[in-house]
Design a protein around this motif. Structure first.
Motif, PDB file in Angstrom:
ATOM      1  N   GLY A  61      -4.795  -1.155 -12.396  1.00  0.00           N
ATOM      2  CA  GLY A  61      -5.271  -2.396 -13.011  1.00  0.00           C
ATOM      3  C   GLY A  61      -6.176  -2.156 -14.208  1.00  0.00           C
ATOM      4  N   LYS A  62      -6.453  -0.887 -14.483  1.00  0.00           N
ATOM      5  CA  LYS A  62      -7.292  -0.506 -15.628  1.00  0.00           C
ATOM      6  C   LYS A  62      -8.632  -1.235 -15.608  1.00  0.00           C
ATOM      7  N   GLY A  63      -9.066  -1.551 -14.395  1.00  0.00           N
ATOM      8  CA  GLY A  63     -10.361  -2.220 -14.224  1.00  0.00           C
ATOM      9  C   GLY A  63     -10.375  -3.655 -14.716  1.00  0.00           C
ATOM     10  N   GLN A  64      -9.207  -4.182 -15.125  1.00  0.00           N
ATOM     11  CA  GLN A  64      -9.190  -5.513 -15.746  1.00  0.00           C
ATOM     12  C   GLN A  64      -8.445  -6.558 -14.931  1.00  0.00           C
ATOM     13  N   ALA A  65      -7.789  -6.126 -13.868  1.00  0.00           N
ATOM     14  CA  ALA A  65      -6.983  -7.080 -13.103  1.00  0.00           C
ATOM     15  C   ALA A  65      -7.706  -7.463 -11.816  1.00  0.00           C
ATOM     16  N   VAL A  66      -7.572  -8.705 -11.413  1.00  0.00           N
ATOM     17  CA  VAL A  66      -8.052  -9.084 -10.091  1.00  0.00           C
ATOM     18  C   VAL A  66      -7.041  -8.565  -9.071  1.00  0.00           C
ATOM     19  N   ILE A  67      -7.507  -8.361  -7.852  1.00  0.00           N
ATOM     20  CA  ILE A  67      -6.595  -7.965  -6.765  1.00  0.00           C
ATOM     21  C   ILE A  67      -6.710  -8.983  -5.646  1.00  0.00           C
ATOM     22  N   TYR A  69       0.944  -1.389 -20.724  1.00  0.00           N
ATOM     23  CA  TYR A  69       1.002  -2.670 -20.017  1.00  0.00           C
ATOM     24  C   TYR A  69      -0.409  -3.143 -19.703  1.00  0.00           C
ATOM     25  N   ARG A  70      -0.534  -4.431 -19.409  1.00  0.00           N
ATOM     26  CA  ARG A  70      -1.833  -4.934 -18.987  1.00  0.00           C
ATOM     27  C   ARG A  70      -1.666  -6.028 -17.935  1.00  0.00           C
ATOM     28  N   PHE A  71      -2.145  -5.768 -16.748  1.00  0.00           N
ATOM     29  CA  PHE A  71      -2.030  -6.754 -15.673  1.00  0.00           C
ATOM     30  C   PHE A  71      -3.275  -7.633 -15.636  1.00  0.00           C
ATOM     31  N   LYS A  72      -3.043  -8.923 -15.395  1.00  0.00           N
ATOM     32  CA  LYS A  72      -4.197  -9.796 -15.159  1.00  0.00           C
ATOM     33  C   LYS A  72      -4.457  -9.908 -13.659  1.00  0.00           C
ATOM     34  N   HIS A  73      -3.422  -9.636 -12.888  1.00  0.00           N
ATOM     35  CA  HIS A  73      -3.470  -9.940 -11.462  1.00  0.00           C
ATOM     36  C   HIS A  73      -2.597  -8.967 -10.694  1.00  0.00           C
ATOM     37  N   MET A  74      -3.091  -8.485  -9.553  1.00  0.00           N
ATOM     38  CA  MET A  74      -2.287  -7.600  -8.709  1.00  0.00           C
ATOM     39  C   MET A  74      -2.447  -8.011  -7.238  1.00  0.00           C
ATOM     40  N   THR A  75      -1.406  -7.722  -6.473  1.00  0.00           N
ATOM     41  CA  THR A  75      -1.421  -8.065  -5.049  1.00  0.00           C
ATOM     42  C   THR A  75      -1.156  -6.817  -4.222  1.00  0.00           C
ATOM     43  N   PRO A  87       0.801  -1.227   0.000  1.00  0.00           N
ATOM     44  CA  PRO A  87       0.000   0.000   0.000  1.00  0.00           C
ATOM     45  C   PRO A  87       0.834   1.277   0.000  1.00  0.00           C
ATOM     46  N   THR A  88       1.967   1.267   0.702  1.00  0.00           N
ATOM     47  CA  THR A  88       2.800   2.472   0.735  1.00  0.00           C
ATOM     48  C   THR A  88       3.236   2.882  -0.667  1.00  0.00           C
ATOM     49  N   THR A  89       3.651   1.916  -1.451  1.00  0.00           N
ATOM     50  CA  THR A  89       4.070   2.208  -2.824  1.00  0.00           C
ATOM     51  C   THR A  89       2.877   2.699  -3.637  1.00  0.00           C
ATOM     52  N   ILE A  90       1.743   2.064  -3.435  1.00  0.00           N
ATOM     53  CA  ILE A  90       0.545   2.459  -4.182  1.00  0.00           C
ATOM     54  C   ILE A  90       0.147   3.898  -3.823  1.00  0.00           C
ATOM     55  N   ARG A  91       0.178   4.197  -2.524  1.00  0.00           N
ATOM     56  CA  ARG A  91      -0.183   5.556  -2.092  1.00  0.00           C
ATOM     57  C   ARG A  91       0.743   6.595  -2.700  1.00  0.00           C
ATOM     58  N   MET A  92       2.042   6.262  -2.716  1.00  0.00           N
ATOM     59  CA  MET A  92       3.025   7.202  -3.221  1.00  0.00           C
ATOM     60  C   MET A  92       2.820   7.439  -4.721  1.00  0.00           C
ATOM     61  N   LEU A  93       2.611   6.356  -5.460  1.00  0.00           N
ATOM     62  CA  LEU A  93       2.438   6.487  -6.905  1.00  0.00           C
ATOM     63  C   LEU A  93       1.137   7.220  -7.235  1.00  0.00           C
ATOM     64  N   ARG A  94       0.149   7.005  -6.401  1.00  0.00           N
ATOM     65  CA  ARG A  94      -1.125   7.686  -6.619  1.00  0.00           C
ATOM     66  C   ARG A  94      -0.977   9.182  -6.365  1.00  0.00           C
ATOM     67  N   LYS A  95      -0.228   9.499  -5.320  1.00  0.00           N
ATOM     68  CA  LYS A  95      -0.081  10.907  -4.989  1.00  0.00           C
ATOM     69  C   LYS A  95       0.730  11.646  -6.061  1.00  0.00           C
ATOM     70  N   ARG A 150      -9.323   1.260  -4.555  1.00  0.00           N
ATOM     71  CA  ARG A 150     -10.070   1.541  -5.788  1.00  0.00           C
ATOM     72  C   ARG A 150      -9.192   2.185  -6.857  1.00  0.00           C
ATOM     73  N   TRP A 151      -8.253   3.030  -6.433  1.00  0.00           N
ATOM     74  CA  TRP A 151      -7.334   3.607  -7.432  1.00  0.00           C
ATOM     75  C   TRP A 151      -6.466   2.492  -8.030  1.00  0.00           C
ATOM     76  N   TYR A 152      -6.015   1.596  -7.170  1.00  0.00           N
ATOM     77  CA  TYR A 152      -5.197   0.463  -7.621  1.00  0.00           C
ATOM     78  C   TYR A 152      -5.995  -0.340  -8.657  1.00  0.00           C
ATOM     79  N   HIS A 153      -7.220  -0.611  -8.322  1.00  0.00           N
ATOM     80  CA  HIS A 153      -8.061  -1.419  -9.202  1.00  0.00           C
ATOM     81  C   HIS A 153      -8.390  -0.690 -10.511  1.00  0.00           C
ATOM     82  N   ASP A 154      -8.898   0.535 -10.405  1.00  0.00           N
ATOM     83  CA  ASP A 154      -9.415   1.233 -11.582  1.00  0.00           C
ATOM     84  C   ASP A 154      -8.300   1.780 -12.462  1.00  0.00           C
TER      85      ASP A 154
END
Ligand code: WTA
Length: 703
Positions: free
Chosen positions: A423-429, A398-404, A379-387, A416-420
């Protein structure tokens, strides 16, 4: 109001406030290709099938000798898995893939400087390097099965090479996170009694070539103070033939690996066939009290568990390009960059540097260029990249099928930012909850078979049966809205074997609290206490609230309050110190230190700096406090215990709770005034806390 009544009121309030999040369903394209897409798998891993269900994981490995007993519970809680079996982890992660995948990339290493070339290491090359380094360890360093070797290596391919070389010899490796200080490394060397330290001259971080060898000298000194003599320091060079450190090499002790390697060119080392129960590695982690403890992981159980969970929960197929953006210096990297993915023969990507170097588009450029389709981070990395780059992912193909997501609770908004967006709305988390001690995942959805719910990890994973107990050991029912201590009712193959050198602490910390009968050899009497608070929704999904012990999770790194406090009181002026967590927009939690001075010393910014510096020296930069508050006294109980929850309440502008039992209740207002007015002046007023966060603060440091 009595304590019990108070607890009930607050729990009822939580039940009202906790908002249920909506489910997200996996896309059909994901389900169609998933490793686990048939619900029959839940039957195979049901409690009735335990422990034999784990044969399915063990059968993903190649055994030199098959085991005769799946689980031996004769000496609880020291469980033994796959007893009688023999195998070698290096053989399983490297040699056995050669026949089919010799020329496939095992590792793809991306250096931080973007101009430097990405390096693909095939299974054949990995085989050669692992053999040569194993030869060096055996013939030059004289280590053999059961010995410990400490690494203090950054995110370079030499790290997995060194791990697999040790595993090949049956030598127990102990990697210390590269960001830890030399002193912290030295303590771990001494505790594990390693004679050999493997390090690197320098590495890139945020555009800078950091001198890393300097830390090796400090580590050797600290280890010596603690009575352990390091005989040899093996130094890899970040740029072949060029020494990137200012510190001199010590004659007769320090050696450049690239120079020694020529003596071992093309040597092949027969993998040593190890009992399933032989330790594979140590991973030091912070706990409730005292110094970090070495979690000892097994060869057979651990490797089977990470291979199985990588297959079903990471959905790794051999042809995937999998990128776990974590550091191998942590358990996540051991299990889900190195051992799990390589046991399955996939391609595992490693990146040297920080997510936002040189800009917040970097991870997405890497993903696009390498065709990464499985992405794994914290989450820390996700928060930073989102900010810093909320719109960056859309710019790359790129296109991810799966994210953790792993390591900390993730806020539903961030999820939700990670997902939408990522993950472009296409990857499972999958939100995977687990710990250093566990080897692999404990809580997660099975991605093709269960919907996702932002902020919840999901149910227990296959073969893991969690339960929430209250302080009295009563079960807290799903859907009750009440929080309690999450425990695992059963043993599993990935569970660590013991705390290195301190079996009594292993029993005391993890099993004593809820053990029903110490004489019993039935596993059902020995629930594992995880040290996390959690709530379980009516659908069985768990929401993890955070640690219930004195551990602060900063950007996914576990820091013990005791370690932070011990470091602070190495400063001459400091009489007492207390560490508390404060909510942080990017790192999840940050550390704030409260210190009081010895008589005759006066407060000043240099004292604050000295405390921060001491923490950096003793632990590492990651532990640097956000603020150091010099206070006239600490709030204490009559028996002299510092009430950390009170100061945690102050730091977070939250309720400080009942203070009538304090010996010095008047100090609370004084500190609050001092700290909060300064915070307001600095613009550090926090956002409103969620009910979960409020619970966490209240529980912090509870007796
Ligand atoms: C926390 C990291 C919420 C938890 C693998 C645990 C999490 C500690 C999650 C272990 C998650 C880990 N959701 N919290 N998905 N994963 N944690 O040992 O408090 O570095 O006890 O292992 O991180 O941290 P450790």
């Amino acid at each position: 109001m009595g304590a019990v009544e108070e607890a009930q009121v607050s729990e009822a309030q939580i039940a009202v406030h906790w908002r249920e999040e909506e489910y997200y369903y996996p896309p059909a394209t994901f389900i169609a290709q998933a490793n686990a897409a048939d619900p029959a798998i839940f039957e195979r891993f049901s409690e009735e099938q335990f422990p034999e269900c784990f044969k399915e994981y063990a059968d993903l490995l190649t055994w030199d000798r098959y085991w005769h007993t799946t689980l031996d519970t004769s000496n609880p809680p020291f469980w033994k898995w796959f007893v009688g079996g023999r195998l070698n982890a290096s053989f399983n992660c490297v040699d056995r893939h050669l026949a089919k995948s010799r020329n496939k990339a095992a590792l793809i290493w991306v250096p931080e400087p973007e101009a430097e070339e990405t390096k693909a290491i095939t299974y054949q090359e990995l085989y050669t390097q692992v053999n040569e380094f194993a030869a060096l360890l055996r013939d030059f360093c004289g280590v053999e099965a059961g010995d410990r070797v400490t690494f203090h290596l950054p995110m370079v391919p030499e790290l997995p090479v060194a791990m697999l070389a040790c595993a090949r010899l049956g030598v127990i490796h102990s990697e210390v996170f590269g960001g830890f200080s030399g002193a912290a490394c030295g303590e771990r060397i001494a505790d594990s009694e390693s004679r050999i330290l493997v390090t690197m001259d320098a590495y890139y971080r945020n555009g800078e070539l950091l001198d890393h060898k300097a830390k090796a000298d400090e580590a050797v000194d600290r280890a010596r103070e603690l009575g352990a003599e390091v005989e040899k320091v093996l130094v890899w060079r970040r740029h072949a033939g060029e020494y990137g450190s200012q510190t001199p090499m010590v004659e007769g002790r320090d050696f450049f690996v690239d120079e020694l390697m020529s003596d071992h060119r093309d040597k092949l080392i027969e993998p040593v066939s190890m009992p399933a129960e032989a330790p594979l590695f140590l991973m030091y982690t912070s706990g409730t009290t005292g110094q970090p403890k070495g979690a000892q992981h097994s060869t057979g159980g651990y490797l089977a568990y990470v291979a199985g969970t990588s297959k079903y929960y990471q959905d790794i197929h051999p042809e995937d390009t999998y990128w776990c953006f974590a550091d191998i210096g942590w358990i996540t990297g051991h299990s889900y960059i190195v051992y799990g993915p390589l046991a399955l023969g996939t391609t595992s990507v490693m990146y040297e540097g920080v997510p936002t170097y040189p800009d917040a588009g970097r991870p997405w450029r890497i993903a696009e260029r390498l065709g990464v389709n499985i992405f794994h981070t914290a989450p820390t990395t996700i928060r930073m990249l989102r900010k810093l780059g909320p719109d960056e992912p859309a710019k790359y193909r790129y296109r991810f099928k799966h994210m953790t997501t792993v390591g900390e609770p993730i806020e539903p908004d961030v999820w939700r930012w990670y997902h939408d967006v990522v993950g472009k709305g296409q990857a499972v988390i999958v939100d995977t909850w687990w710990q250093t001690e566990n080897g692999g995942f404990l809580g997660s959805t099975l991605p093709a078979l269960k919907p996702m719910k932002p902020g919840s990890c999901g149910p227990g994973v296959l073969g893991i049966y969690p339960v929430i107990y209250d302080e009295q050991g009563e079960v807290v029912e799903a859907g009750s809205g009440r929080a309690g201590n999450i425990c695992i009712r059963n043993p599993w193959p990935g569970i660590f074997q013991t705390v290195w050198g301190q079996p009594e602490r292993f029993v005391e910390i993890y099993y004593e609290k809820y053990c029903r009968d110490k004489e019993s050899t039935a596993w059902r009497d020995w629930p594992y206490f995880a040290g996390d608070g959690a709530v379980q929704a009516a659908d069985g999904y768990f929401r993890i609230l955070g640690r219930v012990d004195d551990v602060i999770n900063v950007a996914g790194h576990r820091l013990g309050t005791k370690e932070l406090e011990s470091a602070s009181i190495t400063v001459e002026e400091i009489a007492e110190a207390a560490a508390v967590p404060v909510m942080d927009e990017l790192r999840g939690r940050a550390v704030e230190m409260y210190v009081s001075l010895k008589p005759g010393f006066s407060a000043g910014s240099d004292v604050e700096k000295k405390v921060a510096k001491a923490i950096e020296t003793e632990i590492g930069k990651i532990a640097r406090p956000k603020n150091v508050w010099i206070v006239p006294d600490m709030p204490k109980t009559r028996s002299g215990k510092i009430m950390r929850r009170v100061i945690a309440g102050i730091s977070n502008f939250a309720d400080v709770g009942d203070i009538t039992t304090l010996a010095n209740p008047e100090i609370v207002d004084e500190i609050r005034q001092q700290v909060q007015s300064e915070k307001v002046a600095r613009g550090e007023t926090p956002r409103e806390l969620s009910p979960e966060e409020m619970e966490e603060i209240k529980a912090f440091g509870r007796e």
